[in-house]
Design a protein around this motif. Sequence first.
Motif, mmCIF file in Angstrom:
data_model
loop_
_atom_site.group_PDB
_atom_site.id
_atom_site.type_symbol
_atom_site.label_atom_id
_atom_site.label_comp_id
_atom_site.label_asym_id
_atom_site.label_seq_id
_atom_site.Cartn_x
_atom_site.Cartn_y
_atom_site.Cartn_z
ATOM 1 N N GLY A 23 0.799 -1.214 0.000
ATOM 2 C CA GLY A 23 0.000 0.000 0.000
ATOM 3 C C GLY A 23 0.829 1.260 0.000
ATOM 4 O O GLY A 23 2.060 1.234 0.093
ATOM 5 N N THR A 24 0.115 2.360 -0.096
ATOM 6 C CA THR A 24 0.745 3.668 -0.063
ATOM 7 C C THR A 24 -0.167 4.645 0.662
ATOM 8 O O THR A 24 -1.361 4.396 0.825
ATOM 9 C CB THR A 24 1.040 4.167 -1.493
ATOM 10 O OG1 THR A 24 1.795 5.376 -1.428
ATOM 11 C CG2 THR A 24 -0.250 4.417 -2.275
ATOM 12 N N GLY A 25 0.414 5.735 1.114
ATOM 13 C CA GLY A 25 -0.367 6.732 1.845
ATOM 14 C C GLY A 25 -0.181 6.606 3.334
ATOM 15 O O GLY A 25 0.935 6.357 3.823
ATOM 16 N N ILE A 79 -2.237 -4.685 -10.771
ATOM 17 C CA ILE A 79 -2.714 -3.390 -10.281
ATOM 18 C C ILE A 79 -1.546 -2.407 -10.260
ATOM 19 O O ILE A 79 -0.499 -2.693 -9.655
ATOM 20 C CB ILE A 79 -3.328 -3.525 -8.873
ATOM 21 C CG1 ILE A 79 -4.575 -4.426 -8.945
ATOM 22 C CG2 ILE A 79 -3.693 -2.148 -8.305
ATOM 23 C CD1 ILE A 79 -5.116 -4.840 -7.600
ATOM 24 N N ARG A 80 -1.734 -1.263 -10.915
ATOM 25 C CA ARG A 80 -0.724 -0.201 -10.919
ATOM 26 C C ARG A 80 -1.298 1.029 -10.234
ATOM 27 O O ARG A 80 -2.472 1.383 -10.449
ATOM 28 C CB ARG A 80 -0.308 0.150 -12.346
ATOM 29 C CG ARG A 80 0.727 1.278 -12.416
ATOM 30 C CD ARG A 80 1.221 1.534 -13.826
ATOM 31 N NE ARG A 80 2.097 2.698 -13.869
ATOM 32 C CZ ARG A 80 3.377 2.701 -13.540
ATOM 33 N NH1 ARG A 80 3.949 1.570 -13.149
ATOM 34 N NH2 ARG A 80 4.100 3.805 -13.617
ATOM 35 N N VAL A 116 5.825 3.572 -0.248
ATOM 36 C CA VAL A 116 5.158 2.309 -0.554
ATOM 37 C C VAL A 116 5.675 1.245 0.414
ATOM 38 O O VAL A 116 6.878 1.153 0.665
ATOM 39 C CB VAL A 116 5.438 1.876 -2.011
ATOM 40 C CG1 VAL A 116 4.854 0.491 -2.290
ATOM 41 C CG2 VAL A 116 4.880 2.905 -2.986
ATOM 42 N N GLN A 117 4.747 0.447 0.956
ATOM 43 C CA GLN A 117 5.136 -0.667 1.833
ATOM 44 C C GLN A 117 4.576 -1.970 1.288
ATOM 45 O O GLN A 117 3.508 -2.006 0.699
ATOM 46 C CB GLN A 117 4.651 -0.422 3.265
ATOM 47 C CG GLN A 117 3.138 -0.329 3.434
ATOM 48 C CD GLN A 117 2.428 -1.664 3.596
ATOM 49 O OE1 GLN A 117 3.058 -2.698 3.842
ATOM 50 N NE2 GLN A 117 1.112 -1.655 3.472
ATOM 51 N N PRO A 177 5.342 5.673 -8.321
ATOM 52 C CA PRO A 177 4.314 4.670 -8.613
ATOM 53 C C PRO A 177 4.800 3.257 -8.280
ATOM 54 O O PRO A 177 5.987 3.008 -8.137
ATOM 55 C CB PRO A 177 4.091 4.842 -10.112
ATOM 56 C CG PRO A 177 5.429 5.283 -10.632
ATOM 57 C CD PRO A 177 5.981 6.183 -9.561
ATOM 58 N N PHE A 178 3.816 2.334 -8.155
ATOM 59 C CA PHE A 178 4.173 0.933 -7.995
ATOM 60 C C PHE A 178 3.136 0.070 -8.694
ATOM 61 O O PHE A 178 1.995 0.475 -8.913
ATOM 62 C CB PHE A 178 4.312 0.543 -6.529
ATOM 63 C CG PHE A 178 3.006 0.412 -5.767
ATOM 64 C CD1 PHE A 178 2.457 -0.831 -5.503
ATOM 65 C CD2 PHE A 178 2.350 1.542 -5.294
ATOM 66 C CE1 PHE A 178 1.278 -0.960 -4.785
ATOM 67 C CE2 PHE A 178 1.157 1.422 -4.578
ATOM 68 C CZ PHE A 178 0.630 0.166 -4.319
#
Length: 308
Positions: free
Chosen positions: A138-140, A259-260, A271-272, A282-283
């Motif tokens: 995830g991110t954020g 999923i991008r 990003v973790q 991005p990931f």
Amino acid sequence: MTRALLITNPAAARTDARAVTAIRETLRGGGWDVEVLATLGPHDAFRFAAEARDQKFDVLVCYGGDGTAMQIAAAIVGTGIPLGLVPGGTGNLLAGNLRLPRNAAKAARALLTARPHPIDLGVSERADGAHYFAVASGTGFDAELMAETSAAAKRRWKFGAYVGHAVAKLSGVRSARHRITVDGKVHEVAAAMLLVLNCGELIPPFVRLRKDIAPDDGWLDVVALRADGIAQSVAAAWDLFRGTANGAGRVWWGRGRTIRVEVVGAPPRPVQLDGELVGDTPFETRILAGALTVLVDPAGGWKGSRHG
């Protein structure tokens, strides 16, 4: 005789030297031939597992957290070599989702009668190579929380270190526009936190997001929470935990195999993958169905969604 390598992470939040001895002796008492190696650096678990793979060990046992487990998994993806989990980290989310015992000695005893079961992994190709996750990436907000919570705090307070830090950060929560591409279809979504899920429980067994998410279902699920400030964060979390669908406006769901995620019009966000920081957006992640064989306790209550 089962030949096993027990890989321990002394730096993990819940590992204990006495427990290592108990785990080793329990497995030996069950007839296993057990060797023990302790990690000293960030890539030791991967190296130990790769050497054990080449030396034809029958089972690898991880006494650490999700990060250590994923290092081991990276070395045995697709080999069918079973991974046994003894929870010793901060969250131990994979072990929790698989309903494995939380106590080290009980977890070791359960391995003696466990059965192998294939589960999916998510993989993200980064500049330094492939990174894997079994629970969530995830991110954020969540990734920022993990980046800012010290190892010392995790060792002292365990999962409570994340909880306390999360409460302190809620007033500063802000959403950014994300471009989420799910199997080629593009969605524009505002989110303060975005998770790509392989497992359905964030705090096993108490916080389950959706009943149809399983680590062996062949899918990745993505959820984005829109929130700004404390009140909206609480409302978004409430919608998430009670299963509110996309129409509520605060929670967005998607499902796919690739999923991008990109942040649009704002600085990149950390990003973790299973609690390990791997850089910034991005990931992109994709599913590897049945890529990791884990040992599952028949008495633990988790049966999996694939049988046979």
